[in-house]
Every structure is written in structure tokens, then in C-alpha cells.
Design a protein around this motif. Sequence first.
Motif, PDB file in Angstrom:
ATOM      1  N   GLY A   1       0.792  -1.222   0.000  1.00 40.22           N
ATOM      2  CA  GLY A   1       0.000   0.000   0.000  1.00 40.22           C
ATOM      3  C   GLY A   1       0.822   1.268   0.000  1.00 40.22           C
ATOM      4  N   LYS A   2       2.073   1.179  -0.434  1.00 43.19           N
ATOM      5  CA  LYS A   2       2.935   2.355  -0.497  1.00 43.19           C
ATOM      6  C   LYS A   2       2.804   3.027  -1.866  1.00 43.19           C
ATOM      7  CE  LYS A   2       6.429   0.442   2.652  1.00 43.19           C
ATOM      8  NZ  LYS A   2       7.870   0.088   2.798  1.00 43.19           N
ATOM      9  N   PRO A   3       3.168   4.301  -1.994  1.00 42.65           N
ATOM     10  CA  PRO A   3       3.173   4.939  -3.314  1.00 42.65           C
ATOM     11  C   PRO A   3       4.120   4.190  -4.251  1.00 42.65           C
ATOM     12  CG  PRO A   3       3.349   6.580  -1.583  1.00 42.65           C
ATOM     13  CD  PRO A   3       3.523   5.246  -0.917  1.00 42.65           C
ATOM     14  N   TYR A   4       3.727   4.059  -5.499  1.00 44.62           N
ATOM     15  CA  TYR A   4       4.555   3.325  -6.453  1.00 44.62           C
ATOM     16  C   TYR A   4       4.516   4.011  -7.811  1.00 44.62           C
ATOM     17  CZ  TYR A   4       0.035   1.269  -7.874  1.00 44.62           C
ATOM     18  OH  TYR A   4      -1.255   1.078  -8.292  1.00 44.62           O
ATOM     19  N   SER A   5       5.283   3.485  -8.757  1.00 43.85           N
ATOM     20  CA  SER A   5       5.414   4.113 -10.071  1.00 43.85           C
ATOM     21  C   SER A   5       5.316   3.057 -11.166  1.00 43.85           C
ATOM     22  CB  SER A   5       6.763   4.835 -10.166  1.00 43.85           C
ATOM     23  OG  SER A   5       7.823   3.879 -10.216  1.00 43.85           O
ATOM     24  N   LYS A   6       5.663   3.456 -12.381  1.00 46.37           N
ATOM     25  CA  LYS A   6       5.653   2.537 -13.518  1.00 46.37           C
ATOM     26  C   LYS A   6       6.611   1.375 -13.328  1.00 46.37           C
ATOM     27  CE  LYS A   6       9.000   5.300 -16.202  1.00 46.37           C
ATOM     28  NZ  LYS A   6       9.185   6.401 -15.219  1.00 46.37           N
ATOM     29  N   ALA A   7       7.508   1.477 -12.354  1.00 40.94           N
ATOM     30  CA  ALA A   7       8.443   0.383 -12.082  1.00 40.94           C
ATOM     31  C   ALA A   7       7.717  -0.898 -11.673  1.00 40.94           C
ATOM     32  CB  ALA A   7       9.430   0.797 -10.988  1.00 40.94           C
ATOM     33  N   CYS A   8       6.461  -0.780 -11.243  1.00 39.09           N
ATOM     34  CA  CYS A   8       5.703  -1.988 -10.887  1.00 39.09           C
ATOM     35  C   CYS A   8       5.538  -2.902 -12.098  1.00 39.09           C
ATOM     36  CB  CYS A   8       4.347  -1.618 -10.294  1.00 39.09           C
ATOM     37  SG  CYS A   8       3.192  -0.842 -11.449  1.00 39.09           S
ATOM     38  N   ASP A   9       5.500  -2.320 -13.303  1.00 35.52           N
ATOM     39  CA  ASP A   9       5.410  -3.129 -14.522  1.00 35.52           C
ATOM     40  C   ASP A   9       6.708  -3.883 -14.780  1.00 35.52           C
ATOM     41  OD1 ASP A   9       2.835  -2.285 -14.975  1.00 35.52           O
ATOM     42  OD2 ASP A   9       3.360  -0.812 -16.512  1.00 35.52           O
ATOM     43  N   VAL A  10       7.828  -3.273 -14.426  1.00 33.47           N
ATOM     44  CA  VAL A  10       9.131  -3.927 -14.600  1.00 33.47           C
ATOM     45  C   VAL A  10       9.207  -5.150 -13.691  1.00 33.47           C
ATOM     46  CG1 VAL A  10      11.626  -3.638 -14.447  1.00 33.47           C
ATOM     47  CG2 VAL A  10      10.192  -1.723 -15.215  1.00 33.47           C
ATOM     48  N   TRP A  11       8.721  -5.001 -12.457  1.00 33.06           N
ATOM     49  CA  TRP A  11       8.695  -6.134 -11.525  1.00 33.06           C
ATOM     50  C   TRP A  11       7.845  -7.267 -12.107  1.00 33.06           C
ATOM     51  CZ3 TRP A  11      10.706  -7.331  -6.623  1.00 33.06           C
ATOM     52  CH2 TRP A  11      10.111  -8.420  -5.981  1.00 33.06           C
ATOM     53  N   GLY A  12       6.648  -6.935 -12.577  1.00 26.28           N
ATOM     54  CA  GLY A  12       5.770  -7.956 -13.145  1.00 26.28           C
ATOM     55  C   GLY A  12       6.403  -8.663 -14.325  1.00 26.28           C
ATOM     56  N   ALA A  13       7.086  -7.905 -15.188  1.00 26.08           N
ATOM     57  CA  ALA A  13       7.746  -8.502 -16.348  1.00 26.08           C
ATOM     58  C   ALA A  13       8.865  -9.449 -15.919  1.00 26.08           C
ATOM     59  CB  ALA A  13       8.300  -7.403 -17.254  1.00 26.08           C
ATOM     60  N   ALA A  14       9.568  -9.112 -14.837  1.00 26.52           N
ATOM     61  CA  ALA A  14      10.636  -9.985 -14.336  1.00 26.52           C
ATOM     62  C   ALA A  14      10.067 -11.308 -13.824  1.00 26.52           C
ATOM     63  CB  ALA A  14      11.412  -9.274 -13.232  1.00 26.52           C
ATOM     64  N   ILE A  15       8.910 -11.254 -13.162  1.00 25.61           N
ATOM     65  CA  ILE A  15       8.259 -12.487 -12.709  1.00 25.61           C
ATOM     66  C   ILE A  15       7.864 -13.336 -13.914  1.00 25.61           C
ATOM     67  CG2 ILE A  15       6.340 -13.456 -11.405  1.00 25.61           C
ATOM     68  CD1 ILE A  15       8.329 -11.961  -9.669  1.00 25.61           C
ATOM     69  N   VAL A  16       7.355 -12.680 -14.956  1.00 31.03           N
ATOM     70  CA  VAL A  16       6.977 -13.390 -16.182  1.00 31.03           C
ATOM     71  C   VAL A  16       8.199 -14.068 -16.800  1.00 31.03           C
ATOM     72  CG1 VAL A  16       6.160 -13.089 -18.556  1.00 31.03           C
ATOM     73  CG2 VAL A  16       4.968 -11.952 -16.675  1.00 31.03           C
ATOM     74  N   LEU A  17       9.339 -13.396 -16.789  1.00 31.40           N
ATOM     75  CA  LEU A  17      10.562 -13.983 -17.345  1.00 31.40           C
ATOM     76  C   LEU A  17      10.946 -15.249 -16.581  1.00 31.40           C
ATOM     77  CD1 LEU A  17      13.007 -13.943 -19.219  1.00 31.40           C
ATOM     78  CD2 LEU A  17      14.130 -12.379 -17.602  1.00 31.40           C
ATOM     79  N   CYS A  18      10.867 -15.207 -15.259  1.00 30.44           N
ATOM     80  CA  CYS A  18      11.177 -16.402 -14.460  1.00 30.44           C
ATOM     81  C   CYS A  18      10.261 -17.562 -14.843  1.00 30.44           C
ATOM     82  CB  CYS A  18      11.026 -16.091 -12.972  1.00 30.44           C
ATOM     83  SG  CYS A  18      12.282 -14.983 -12.304  1.00 30.44           S
ATOM     84  N   ILE A  19       8.986 -17.263 -15.040  1.00 27.16           N
ATOM     85  CA  ILE A  19       8.023 -18.311 -15.385  1.00 27.16           C
ATOM     86  C   ILE A  19       8.289 -18.852 -16.784  1.00 27.16           C
ATOM     87  CG2 ILE A  19       5.570 -18.743 -15.822  1.00 27.16           C
ATOM     88  CD1 ILE A  19       4.954 -16.779 -13.560  1.00 27.16           C
TER      89      ILE A  19
END
Length: 320
Positions: free
Chosen positions: A265-283
Motif C-alpha cells: 500500500g505504499k506509493p509506487y510508479s511505472k516500475a511496478c510493470d518492470v517487476w511484473g515482467a521480471a516475474i513473467v521472465l522467471c516463469i
Amino acid sequence: RPFDLLGESKGGFQGSGAVLVCREVFWDFPTLGVTMEPIPPVSSTASPQHGEPVTKTGSDGGIRSGSSCASRASSSGQTTLATVHDKYTLTEQVIGVGPEISVVKRAVQRHSGKHVAVKTIAKDKCTERVRVVVTREVSVGKSLAPHPNIVPIYEVFESTRSVYLVMEEADCDLCDLLEERGPLCEEDAAGLFIQIATGLDAMHRMGFVHRDVKPENILITNGAMAKICDFGLCKSFDPALPDSANPLKTVCGSRLYMAPEVLLGKPYSKACDVWGAAIVLCIMLTNAPPFDPALSPPLLVEAIASYRYELAGAAWEDVS
């Protein structure tokens, strides 16, 4: 099929037993006291169901277009709002099913014979929250500039019962691909990942954060092209300003792919998409996420928030 064009080298499309990890969408509004940002309705005018024409006449007796539907002039000078069935032949071939309210079917454009996908959303099953998500998907999808790694929304129709989104046709999504073929070899995973990153970068440059990057929202088209879709949780921002001036606060997404700051619940930025893409790469590489999807929601959130993961084990033996 596009993934037949990808390699089958060691560590590539071999074996089965794919792990289904990306079907859940998560909102934690009641707990954190946040809401989705309000946006306008899909349209101010709904066209009828197929076979129930409605006519409109402009002040000058000429054509007046509906806000979300194509229109055609009649001999009397009136305008009849075209329905999706006037322009497209919908088949019964289902290529995707959403959570209770939507279904995606193959269709053919009548005048050109072009194959498309039509997403039909049942309006009577839409809660206010879902209505906001659907409206956002339409608004963002129509606002995004054409890009080879972003699924375009060609047209939007609205009837008294349904909303129809006409989109580019795809052969499958990345989740289906991994379920059928298993983990990808590094070369194939890298090729798709570069395309995903390119699409996200384009969205960010246009001023949109996706906020729900996961295999299910990445379509695979001819030539093994990866295209980002499903813009229901997108949020606009000013790309000319620093991230600190564009804080996002709504907690939304699919829990397994949400960045720690989003989950907390903290303020966040477009970097959240980078995190999601990294999880996708692992999968893509191992057919399993770095965090254990079998954990209870509180323990999973704790593991992600504390960065408690391991890129090790049998699944990583063939990954350099």
C-alpha cells in the motif's frame, strides 16, 4: 501456430506439468480504503441488440454519429447506429473467457474477410467496480498509439445488453503457451521478453502504467510476436514528470505479480510493470514463479515484501 516457430532446444518446449499461476486478479480496496479512480462511462448512447435498430437524426437532418458505435445513413436522412453484427460475423469459437462477465470469440469482418477477436461483456453482470475496469480498458485501448507489441482495440460497440470490443486476433496467450509446451529455452524466452519490455516501454512513454503484467495478459500472434493486452487496471500519468511527482496509490493487480510496494500500500510508479515482467521472465524459463503460489495470501505477501525467493533448484539447472 506461432509457438511452433519457436525452438525446441534443450530446456525449451519439452515436457508437461505446467503450473497454473496467473488466473487471479486481486483488489484489496476494503482493507486499505482506496478506490479506483473514476472515469467517464463507455458511451452516452447504447445501440440496440442485433435486430432492434434505433435511429437518430442530427439537427440538420443529416448524419450524427453515436459515441461508441459506427453509423450509417438511411434514405430518410436518419442515422441508424450499426451493431457489431452488421460489420462482423461472430463465430461460436471461444478463444478466451473472462471472470464470469466476458467471453472472447473469433469473428470475421464482413467487408474485408479479416479475422479479428471480439470480446463480449455482459452489462447485466457488471458491478460498479467491473464497469470502471471495462470503461478504463476501452478508454486506454483507444488512446494507445499503434505499436507492434500492444494489442489494438479496433472498434467498440454497445448494445442494451452488451459491450463489444473488436481487437486483433491472437493464437493464444503466454499462459496457454506455457501450459501446453512447458518452459522455454533461453533464446525464446529472451526474444519474447524483449518484446514485452518494448511494449511496456512504449506504454510508459505514452503515459500509461499497465499494473497487471502477467502471462495471461500477453498474447502470442503469428511469428511468435508478443503483444500486451487487457488495459482494465491501467493508469495514466505525465511521463514528462519524475516518478516522485506521479505517485500511484491504488492496490490492484494479480497478487503473484505485484511489486512489494504495491502489496504494502505504499506509493509506487511505472516500475511496478518492470517487476511484473521480471516475474513473467522467471516463469517463461522455469514454468514456475520465484515465489511459492501455494502459500496462503498473508504468507505470500510477506515473502514478496521481504524479497524472499530463490532462483535455484532443478527448474533452474538448464538456465545459465
